[in-house]
Design a protein around this motif. Sequence first.
Motif, PDB file in Angstrom:
ATOM      1  N   PHE A 266     -29.360  43.434  50.868  1.00  0.00           N
ATOM      2  CA  PHE A 266     -28.508  42.273  51.139  1.00  0.00           C
ATOM      3  C   PHE A 266     -27.878  42.440  52.513  1.00  0.00           C
ATOM      4  O   PHE A 266     -27.678  43.564  52.987  1.00  0.00           O
ATOM      5  N   TRP A 267     -27.533  41.315  53.136  1.00  0.00           N
ATOM      6  CA  TRP A 267     -26.772  41.387  54.374  1.00  0.00           C
ATOM      7  C   TRP A 267     -25.459  42.111  54.109  1.00  0.00           C
ATOM      8  O   TRP A 267     -24.673  41.718  53.263  1.00  0.00           O
ATOM      9  N   ALA A 268     -25.217  43.170  54.830  1.00  0.00           N
ATOM     10  CA  ALA A 268     -24.140  44.103  54.498  1.00  0.00           C
ATOM     11  C   ALA A 268     -22.760  43.464  54.579  1.00  0.00           C
ATOM     12  O   ALA A 268     -21.951  43.604  53.666  1.00  0.00           O
ATOM     13  N   GLN A 269     -22.455  42.779  55.668  1.00  0.00           N
ATOM     14  CA  GLN A 269     -21.090  42.283  55.847  1.00  0.00           C
ATOM     15  C   GLN A 269     -20.735  41.259  54.770  1.00  0.00           C
ATOM     16  O   GLN A 269     -19.701  41.362  54.115  1.00  0.00           O
ATOM     17  N   GLN A 270     -21.601  40.275  54.572  1.00  0.00           N
ATOM     18  CA  GLN A 270     -21.275  39.206  53.643  1.00  0.00           C
ATOM     19  C   GLN A 270     -21.188  39.700  52.201  1.00  0.00           C
ATOM     20  O   GLN A 270     -20.295  39.293  51.449  1.00  0.00           O
ATOM     21  N   VAL A 271     -22.070  40.582  51.798  1.00  0.00           N
ATOM     22  CA  VAL A 271     -22.114  41.002  50.404  1.00  0.00           C
ATOM     23  C   VAL A 271     -21.273  42.244  50.160  1.00  0.00           C
ATOM     24  O   VAL A 271     -20.396  42.259  49.287  1.00  0.00           O
ATOM     25  N   ASN A 272     -21.504  43.287  50.922  1.00  0.00           N
ATOM     26  CA  ASN A 272     -20.835  44.560  50.637  1.00  0.00           C
ATOM     27  C   ASN A 272     -19.367  44.569  51.037  1.00  0.00           C
ATOM     28  O   ASN A 272     -18.594  45.379  50.529  1.00  0.00           O
ATOM     29  N   GLU A 273     -18.977  43.678  51.915  1.00  0.00           N
ATOM     30  CA  GLU A 273     -17.563  43.599  52.292  1.00  0.00           C
ATOM     31  C   GLU A 273     -16.818  42.498  51.554  1.00  0.00           C
ATOM     32  O   GLU A 273     -15.597  42.569  51.417  1.00  0.00           O
ATOM     33  N   GLU A 274     -17.544  41.480  51.090  1.00  0.00           N
ATOM     34  CA  GLU A 274     -16.877  40.342  50.466  1.00  0.00           C
ATOM     35  C   GLU A 274     -17.138  40.241  48.957  1.00  0.00           C
ATOM     36  O   GLU A 274     -16.223  39.925  48.195  1.00  0.00           O
ATOM     37  N   TYR A 275     -18.354  40.498  48.531  1.00  0.00           N
ATOM     38  CA  TYR A 275     -18.699  40.290  47.128  1.00  0.00           C
ATOM     39  C   TYR A 275     -18.485  41.531  46.271  1.00  0.00           C
ATOM     40  O   TYR A 275     -17.850  41.463  45.214  1.00  0.00           O
ATOM     41  N   VAL A 276     -19.024  42.653  46.700  1.00  0.00           N
ATOM     42  CA  VAL A 276     -18.946  43.865  45.882  1.00  0.00           C
ATOM     43  C   VAL A 276     -17.501  44.243  45.534  1.00  0.00           C
ATOM     44  O   VAL A 276     -17.202  44.532  44.364  1.00  0.00           O
ATOM     45  N   PRO A 277     -16.562  44.229  46.494  1.00  0.00           N
ATOM     46  CA  PRO A 277     -15.178  44.586  46.132  1.00  0.00           C
ATOM     47  C   PRO A 277     -14.520  43.584  45.180  1.00  0.00           C
ATOM     48  O   PRO A 277     -13.496  43.895  44.567  1.00  0.00           O
ATOM     49  N   ARG A 278     -15.104  42.403  45.039  1.00  0.00           N
ATOM     50  CA  ARG A 278     -14.529  41.353  44.210  1.00  0.00           C
ATOM     51  C   ARG A 278     -14.913  41.508  42.735  1.00  0.00           C
ATOM     52  O   ARG A 278     -14.311  40.905  41.856  1.00  0.00           O
ATOM     53  N   ILE A 279     -15.908  42.325  42.451  1.00  0.00           N
ATOM     54  CA  ILE A 279     -16.373  42.513  41.073  1.00  0.00           C
ATOM     55  C   ILE A 279     -15.405  43.442  40.339  1.00  0.00           C
ATOM     56  O   ILE A 279     -15.173  44.569  40.783  1.00  0.00           O
ATOM     57  N   ASN A 280     -14.843  42.972  39.235  1.00  0.00           N
ATOM     58  CA  ASN A 280     -13.894  43.817  38.497  1.00  0.00           C
ATOM     59  C   ASN A 280     -14.024  43.725  36.977  1.00  0.00           C
ATOM     60  O   ASN A 280     -13.550  44.598  36.259  1.00  0.00           O
ATOM     61  N   GLY A 281     -14.617  42.657  36.461  1.00  0.00           N
ATOM     62  CA  GLY A 281     -14.776  42.522  35.013  1.00  0.00           C
ATOM     63  C   GLY A 281     -13.477  42.409  34.255  1.00  0.00           C
ATOM     64  O   GLY A 281     -13.438  42.686  33.049  1.00  0.00           O
ATOM     65  N   GLN A 282     -12.424  41.953  34.917  1.00  0.00           N
ATOM     66  CA  GLN A 282     -11.098  41.931  34.292  1.00  0.00           C
ATOM     67  C   GLN A 282     -10.820  40.603  33.595  1.00  0.00           C
ATOM     68  O   GLN A 282     -10.025  39.781  34.046  1.00  0.00           O
ATOM     69  N   PHE A 283     -11.515  40.413  32.486  1.00  0.00           N
ATOM     70  CA  PHE A 283     -11.307  39.208  31.683  1.00  0.00           C
ATOM     71  C   PHE A 283     -11.743  39.510  30.262  1.00  0.00           C
ATOM     72  O   PHE A 283     -12.713  40.254  30.041  1.00  0.00           O
ATOM     73  N   THR A 284     -11.047  38.948  29.298  1.00  0.00           N
ATOM     74  CA  THR A 284     -11.433  39.071  27.895  1.00  0.00           C
ATOM     75  C   THR A 284     -11.416  37.695  27.257  1.00  0.00           C
ATOM     76  O   THR A 284     -10.674  36.800  27.685  1.00  0.00           O
ATOM     77  N   GLY A 285     -12.224  37.530  26.230  1.00  0.00           N
ATOM     78  CA  GLY A 285     -12.273  36.250  25.533  1.00  0.00           C
ATOM     79  C   GLY A 285     -13.544  36.144  24.731  1.00  0.00           C
ATOM     80  O   GLY A 285     -14.250  37.134  24.498  1.00  0.00           O
ATOM     81  N   SER A 286     -13.875  34.931  24.286  1.00  0.00           N
ATOM     82  CA  SER A 286     -15.124  34.706  23.577  1.00  0.00           C
ATOM     83  C   SER A 286     -16.291  34.847  24.559  1.00  0.00           C
ATOM     84  O   SER A 286     -16.112  34.841  25.781  1.00  0.00           O
ATOM     85  N   THR A 287     -17.488  34.957  24.026  1.00  0.00           N
ATOM     86  CA  THR A 287     -18.666  35.066  24.885  1.00  0.00           C
ATOM     87  C   THR A 287     -18.781  33.855  25.796  1.00  0.00           C
ATOM     88  O   THR A 287     -19.066  33.978  26.996  1.00  0.00           O
ATOM     89  N   ASN A 288     -18.542  32.672  25.259  1.00  0.00           N
ATOM     90  CA  ASN A 288     -18.622  31.454  26.066  1.00  0.00           C
ATOM     91  C   ASN A 288     -17.530  31.425  27.134  1.00  0.00           C
ATOM     92  O   ASN A 288     -17.754  30.988  28.263  1.00  0.00           O
ATOM     93  N   GLU A 289     -16.347  31.892  26.795  1.00  0.00           N
ATOM     94  CA  GLU A 289     -15.274  31.952  27.784  1.00  0.00           C
ATOM     95  C   GLU A 289     -15.623  32.920  28.916  1.00  0.00           C
ATOM     96  O   GLU A 289     -15.341  32.642  30.091  1.00  0.00           O
ATOM     97  N   ILE A 290     -16.213  34.041  28.575  1.00  0.00           N
ATOM     98  CA  ILE A 290     -16.585  35.014  29.608  1.00  0.00           C
ATOM     99  C   ILE A 290     -17.649  34.437  30.528  1.00  0.00           C
ATOM    100  O   ILE A 290     -17.576  34.589  31.756  1.00  0.00           O
TER     101      ILE A 290
END
Length: 263
Positions: free
Chosen positions: A99-123
């Motif tokens: 992947f293009w490093a700046q756009q993905v590794n600086e903007e997208y990867v740090p944004r991934i956290n999985g910090q949500f709970t709920g039903s499968t549809n809500e997730i």
Amino acid sequence: MHQSTHIRRTVLVVVAALAVLIAAIVEDLIEDRSGAPAFTLNDADPQFPTLPVGAELPSDKECAERVSAAGLEREVRPENTAPNNSTPGGLTLPAWPSFWAQQVNEEYVPRINGQFTGSTNEIIAWGSCKWGIDANVVRAMAVSETFWRQSFVGDLVDDPALCLGDYEVPCPTSFGLLQLKYTTRPGSWPGSRDHTAFNVDYSLAVLRGCFEGYITYLDSSYAAGDLWGCAGWHYSGEWYNDAARQYIDLTQWHYRYREWLRW
């Protein structure tokens, strides 16, 4: 980054062909006298649609609030309860190759956290909101991959060096709702198996990166803004090869039929 064809892939190709055939038969059988088919390609989810290339993406908090107001709390997969209600801690993800490093590794990867709970549809809706991907496309992909079962594993291999945790050969390399393949998605294990929201969060960050045109290794026919092409790439690792097209056909059938509304 090409994903090898293993047991789950082979089975899905067969299922894809059968599903397309069954869809055609069903539509012929239940077509009304005016000639209008019983169902056609549905519109995008009006609450959680695909945002255009270059759009500003909503925050986790905004998406959590929107999901809370959407009335999606009914759980159709009670067996997902434990992973649906757990989140990863101390998360540090490595950079993504291809992947293009700046756009993905600086903007997208740090944004991934999985910090949500709920039903499968809500997730699913939360991840769709966060990454600007039509929730009905994601729901359909989750049917094609696992029928919304977070415990599902796939892409079995016979190499003991590729076996994780307590798995023995033949052992899986893909895990969870959207089948994150740990050999091509760095840092996804074990969160991909243990936490539904992380699985969706990571998977849709990858899908968004594809949608924005940030993949570096695909040929000149690859272009930003083709969500169905990116869905096929998610499955096969290539751009509109035969396996990708079969996956797209199958997933579009689920997108039309929306069986999750009947579960």
